[in-house]
Design a protein around this motif. Structure first.
Motif, mmCIF file in Angstrom:
data_model
loop_
_atom_site.group_PDB
_atom_site.id
_atom_site.type_symbol
_atom_site.label_atom_id
_atom_site.label_comp_id
_atom_site.label_asym_id
_atom_site.label_seq_id
_atom_site.Cartn_x
_atom_site.Cartn_y
_atom_site.Cartn_z
ATOM 1 N N LEU A 103 3.151 8.788 4.849
ATOM 2 C CA LEU A 103 2.374 7.065 4.389
ATOM 3 C C LEU A 103 1.643 6.612 5.017
ATOM 4 O O LEU A 103 1.223 6.905 6.986
ATOM 5 C CB LEU A 103 3.957 6.288 4.293
ATOM 6 C CG LEU A 103 5.450 6.887 4.322
ATOM 7 C CD1 LEU A 103 6.665 5.289 3.737
ATOM 8 C CD2 LEU A 103 4.740 6.418 2.194
ATOM 9 N N PRO A 104 0.423 6.394 4.419
ATOM 10 C CA PRO A 104 -0.675 4.839 4.816
ATOM 11 C C PRO A 104 0.196 4.516 5.486
ATOM 12 O O PRO A 104 1.567 3.611 5.441
ATOM 13 C CB PRO A 104 -1.125 4.487 3.404
ATOM 14 C CG PRO A 104 -0.780 5.469 2.720
ATOM 15 C CD PRO A 104 1.050 5.709 3.055
ATOM 16 N N LYS A 105 -0.570 4.290 6.925
ATOM 17 C CA LYS A 105 0.063 2.957 8.110
ATOM 18 C C LYS A 105 0.015 2.036 7.587
ATOM 19 O O LYS A 105 -0.867 1.374 6.798
ATOM 20 C CB LYS A 105 -0.984 3.441 9.318
ATOM 21 C CG LYS A 105 -0.399 4.996 9.886
ATOM 22 C CD LYS A 105 0.107 5.336 10.684
ATOM 23 C CE LYS A 105 0.825 6.262 11.874
ATOM 24 N NZ LYS A 105 0.882 6.791 11.424
ATOM 25 N N ALA A 106 1.242 1.315 8.202
ATOM 26 C CA ALA A 106 1.200 -0.386 8.239
ATOM 27 C C ALA A 106 0.154 -1.037 8.547
ATOM 28 O O ALA A 106 -0.186 -1.219 10.011
ATOM 29 C CB ALA A 106 1.869 -0.433 7.894
ATOM 30 N N LYS A 107 -0.033 -2.226 8.134
ATOM 31 C CA LYS A 107 -1.652 -2.536 9.378
ATOM 32 C C LYS A 107 -0.664 -3.509 10.162
ATOM 33 O O LYS A 107 0.336 -4.574 10.108
ATOM 34 C CB LYS A 107 -2.659 -3.102 8.520
ATOM 35 C CG LYS A 107 -3.329 -2.627 8.180
ATOM 36 C CD LYS A 107 -4.520 -4.006 6.806
ATOM 37 C CE LYS A 107 -5.590 -2.212 6.523
ATOM 38 N NZ LYS A 107 -5.861 -3.338 4.903
ATOM 39 N N ALA A 108 -0.824 -3.992 11.424
ATOM 40 C CA ALA A 108 -0.490 -4.053 11.955
ATOM 41 C C ALA A 108 -0.657 -6.082 12.121
ATOM 42 O O ALA A 108 -1.227 -6.326 11.808
ATOM 43 C CB ALA A 108 -0.986 -4.658 14.178
ATOM 44 N N LYS A 142 0.479 -1.504 0.120
ATOM 45 C CA LYS A 142 -0.150 -0.217 -0.523
ATOM 46 C C LYS A 142 1.180 1.319 0.005
ATOM 47 O O LYS A 142 0.550 2.075 -0.591
ATOM 48 C CB LYS A 142 -0.712 -0.010 0.885
ATOM 49 C CG LYS A 142 -1.680 0.951 1.303
ATOM 50 C CD LYS A 142 -2.444 1.037 2.501
ATOM 51 C CE LYS A 142 -3.985 1.788 2.450
ATOM 52 N NZ LYS A 142 -4.482 1.540 3.521
ATOM 53 N N GLN A 143 1.755 1.058 0.707
ATOM 54 C CA GLN A 143 3.101 2.665 0.459
ATOM 55 C C GLN A 143 3.438 3.330 -0.706
ATOM 56 O O GLN A 143 3.336 3.514 -1.443
ATOM 57 C CB GLN A 143 3.921 2.295 2.421
ATOM 58 C CG GLN A 143 2.981 2.015 3.454
ATOM 59 C CD GLN A 143 4.001 1.756 4.682
ATOM 60 O OE1 GLN A 143 4.739 1.405 4.211
ATOM 61 N NE2 GLN A 143 4.063 2.466 5.683
#
Length: 100
Positions: free
Chosen positions: A95-100, A5-6
């Motif tokens: 940046l869009p947040k990364a999913k945990a 996504k990033q």
């Protein structure tokens, strides 16, 4: 390490950019890596074009630039490399947040 996504977000951000560095016959060298590092600190995201007179493999050039500058390789499309490195002093891109 960037998520898909990033990377997608960064590709869309880089779409309108023009390459500001060119890798020519001499290939990748320390002076070029130093200049690209400084440009990444100022801009965070940039394009590098590989000229036709460069005999090196494009993937090897992209990897050498990414490793040499400590940047993430966002994209290698045709003979254009997109690099991203988060700036210490000039943070502009969120940046869009990364999913945990």
């Amino acid at each position: 390490m960037l998520t898909g996504k990033q990377k997608s977000f960064l590709r869309s951000e880089a779409h309108h950019l023009q390459p500001i560095f060119q890798v020519g016959k001499g290939g990748v060298n320390q002076a070029m890596i130093k200049q690209i590092e400084e440009a990444l600190e100022a801009r965070e995201l940039l394009k590098v074009s590989i000229l036709q007179n460069n005999d090196d493999d494009k993937k090897e050039v992209a990897t050498a630039l990414a490793e040499g500058t400590g940047a993430d390789l966002v994209q290698l499309i045709g003979s254009t490399i997109v690099l991203y490195k988060e700036s210490v002093n000039n943070k502009k891109i969120i940046l869009p947040k990364a999913k945990a």
